[in-house]
Design a protein around this motif. Structure first.
Motif, PDB file in Angstrom:
ATOM      1  N   GLY A   1       0.828  -1.215   0.000  1.00 34.56           N
ATOM      2  CA  GLY A   1       0.000   0.000   0.000  1.00 34.56           C
ATOM      3  C   GLY A   1       0.857   1.258   0.000  1.00 34.56           C
ATOM      4  O   GLY A   1       0.589   2.213  -0.751  1.00 34.56           O
ATOM      5  N   ASN A   2       1.903   1.263   0.820  1.00 31.87           N
ATOM      6  CA  ASN A   2       2.819   2.416   0.855  1.00 31.87           C
ATOM      7  C   ASN A   2       3.577   2.552  -0.466  1.00 31.87           C
ATOM      8  O   ASN A   2       3.774   3.653  -0.971  1.00 31.87           O
ATOM      9  N   ALA A   3       3.998   1.427  -1.027  1.00 29.08           N
ATOM     10  CA  ALA A   3       4.730   1.451  -2.299  1.00 29.08           C
ATOM     11  C   ALA A   3       3.842   1.965  -3.429  1.00 29.08           C
ATOM     12  O   ALA A   3       4.320   2.678  -4.319  1.00 29.08           O
ATOM     13  N   LEU A   4       2.563   1.630  -3.383  1.00 26.08           N
ATOM     14  CA  LEU A   4       1.629   2.120  -4.407  1.00 26.08           C
ATOM     15  C   LEU A   4       1.527   3.642  -4.344  1.00 26.08           C
ATOM     16  O   LEU A   4       1.556   4.323  -5.369  1.00 26.08           O
ATOM     17  N   LEU A   5       1.435   4.171  -3.152  1.00 30.89           N
ATOM     18  CA  LEU A   5       1.388   5.623  -2.966  1.00 30.89           C
ATOM     19  C   LEU A   5       2.662   6.278  -3.512  1.00 30.89           C
ATOM     20  O   LEU A   5       2.603   7.277  -4.233  1.00 30.89           O
ATOM     21  N   VAL A   6       3.810   5.688  -3.203  1.00 27.82           N
ATOM     22  CA  VAL A   6       5.102   6.214  -3.667  1.00 27.82           C
ATOM     23  C   VAL A   6       5.208   6.099  -5.186  1.00 27.82           C
ATOM     24  O   VAL A   6       5.691   7.030  -5.850  1.00 27.82           O
ATOM     25  N   ALA A   7       4.753   4.989  -5.751  1.00 26.04           N
ATOM     26  CA  ALA A   7       4.789   4.813  -7.212  1.00 26.04           C
ATOM     27  C   ALA A   7       3.973   5.905  -7.902  1.00 26.04           C
ATOM     28  O   ALA A   7       4.395   6.457  -8.922  1.00 26.04           O
ATOM     29  N   ARG A   8       2.838   6.231  -7.328  1.00 22.28           N
ATOM     30  CA  ARG A   8       2.005   7.311  -7.894  1.00 22.28           C
ATOM     31  C   ARG A   8       2.716   8.654  -7.787  1.00 22.28           C
ATOM     32  O   ARG A   8       2.718   9.437  -8.729  1.00 22.28           O
ATOM     33  N   LYS A   9       3.317   8.924  -6.630  1.00 23.22           N
ATOM     34  CA  LYS A   9       4.004  10.210  -6.410  1.00 23.22           C
ATOM     35  C   LYS A   9       5.221  10.344  -7.323  1.00 23.22           C
ATOM     36  O   LYS A   9       5.564  11.446  -7.725  1.00 23.22           O
ATOM     37  N   SER A  10       5.875   9.218  -7.625  1.00 22.28           N
ATOM     38  CA  SER A  10       7.063   9.280  -8.494  1.00 22.28           C
ATOM     39  C   SER A  10       6.698   9.039  -9.959  1.00 22.28           C
ATOM     40  O   SER A  10       7.581   8.886 -10.801  1.00 22.28           O
ATOM     41  N   LYS A  11       5.389   8.985 -10.241  1.00 21.26           N
ATOM     42  CA  LYS A  11       4.860   8.824 -11.601  1.00 21.26           C
ATOM     43  C   LYS A  11       5.379   7.562 -12.307  1.00 21.26           C
ATOM     44  O   LYS A  11       5.651   7.565 -13.504  1.00 21.26           O
ATOM     45  N   ASP A  12       5.506   6.487 -11.537  1.00 19.65           N
ATOM     46  CA  ASP A  12       5.927   5.195 -12.074  1.00 19.65           C
ATOM     47  C   ASP A  12       4.670   4.350 -12.299  1.00 19.65           C
ATOM     48  O   ASP A  12       4.319   3.472 -11.510  1.00 19.65           O
ATOM     49  N   ASP A  13       3.994   4.634 -13.420  1.00 16.22           N
ATOM     50  CA  ASP A  13       2.702   3.998 -13.717  1.00 16.22           C
ATOM     51  C   ASP A  13       2.797   2.483 -13.834  1.00 16.22           C
ATOM     52  O   ASP A  13       1.917   1.765 -13.362  1.00 16.22           O
ATOM     53  N   PHE A  14       3.837   1.993 -14.474  1.00 15.51           N
ATOM     54  CA  PHE A  14       3.970   0.546 -14.666  1.00 15.51           C
ATOM     55  C   PHE A  14       4.087  -0.164 -13.320  1.00 15.51           C
ATOM     56  O   PHE A  14       3.444  -1.182 -13.082  1.00 15.51           O
ATOM     57  N   TRP A  15       4.879   0.401 -12.414  1.00 16.97           N
ATOM     58  CA  TRP A  15       5.067  -0.177 -11.078  1.00 16.97           C
ATOM     59  C   TRP A  15       3.769  -0.093 -10.276  1.00 16.97           C
ATOM     60  O   TRP A  15       3.396  -1.036  -9.577  1.00 16.97           O
ATOM     61  N   ALA A  16       3.056   1.018 -10.404  1.00 21.30           N
ATOM     62  CA  ALA A  16       1.759   1.170  -9.718  1.00 21.30           C
ATOM     63  C   ALA A  16       0.784   0.095 -10.188  1.00 21.30           C
ATOM     64  O   ALA A  16       0.041  -0.482  -9.385  1.00 21.30           O
ATOM     65  N   GLN A  17       0.815  -0.201 -11.470  1.00 19.83           N
ATOM     66  CA  GLN A  17      -0.056  -1.252 -12.017  1.00 19.83           C
ATOM     67  C   GLN A  17       0.329  -2.620 -11.456  1.00 19.83           C
ATOM     68  O   GLN A  17      -0.534  -3.393 -11.037  1.00 19.83           O
ATOM     69  N   GLU A  18       1.634  -2.918 -11.428  1.00 18.32           N
ATOM     70  CA  GLU A  18       2.101  -4.204 -10.888  1.00 18.32           C
ATOM     71  C   GLU A  18       1.677  -4.396  -9.429  1.00 18.32           C
ATOM     72  O   GLU A  18       1.219  -5.466  -9.041  1.00 18.32           O
TER      73      GLU A  18
END
Length: 198
Positions: A64-81
């Motif tokens: 959950g925390n990593a998803l938030l960070v992925a969004r903040k760092s605009k890493d869409d592919f990682w957010a999807q994973e």
């Protein structure tokens, strides 16, 4: 006897390497959380990725925390994973609605039944329901009964408090005896509806 010693050594080494992997995992996650708190999202994102490579089953709160960070760092592919991993771990679609602007969200929503099916086939929903019931009973007892008694807002005898606490304790013992101590790898990720979090 020789075979027994070799098997013992194998299991000892295996359990030690498992412990080491999680030690490295926790260290990386702690760094990522600190970096995220300091708004160093790209560094945090990198450390979450490294942490999740260390173990077979990353923990729900960390995802959950990593998803938030992925969004903040605009890493869409990682957010999807991460979202797919959470969905396959039993997190409901409601949790993901905040991601509706992501380019991949439409496909994710379309495939959500497939992720739910993966959850049903790989995790123990009965155990999860029992664990959630235990958490809710414990929360109710602590807030509505024990703390209310301590604050003097309700009258309850010590014997009644002990009986209610024992009932919750027995509920936990029953779960552990039947399933072992619960872990997310057995029952999937716990979604907290009121907080829309994991």
């Amino acid at each position: 006897m020789k075979k027994l010693i070799i098997i013992f050594i194998f299991f000892t080494i295996s359990s030690y390497s498992q412990e080491c992997r999680y030690q490295a995992y926790y260290k990386l996650v702690a760094s990522a959380k600190k970096q995220s708190d300091n708004k160093h999202y790209k560094l945090a994102n990198s450390n979450f990725k490294k942490a999740f490579l260390k173990v077979d089953f990353p923990l729900g709160r960390d995802l959950g925390n990593a998803l938030l960070v992925a969004r903040k760092s605009k890493d869409d592919f990682w957010a999807q994973e991460i979202s797919i991993k959470l969905a396959k771990g039993g997190v409901p679609i409601k949790y993901f609605t905040k991601l509706y602007k992501m380019s991949w969200y439409k496909d994710f929503k379309k495939n959500f039944k497939q992720y739910s099916l993966f959850y049903k086939n790989n995790f123990n929903q009965v155990l999860k329901d029992k664990w959630i019931d235990l958490i809710l009973n414990d929360r109710h007892f602590n807030i509505e009964r024990y703390h209310a008694h301590r604050e003097g807002t309700i009258k309850i005898t010590l014997e009644e408090l002990i009986a209610e606490a024992s009932k919750i304790s027995k509920q936990l013992i029953n779960i552990v005896e039947n399933y072992g101590f619960p872990h997310e790898s057995q029952m999937g990720y716990l979604y907290i509806q009121g907080q829309n979090s994991i």
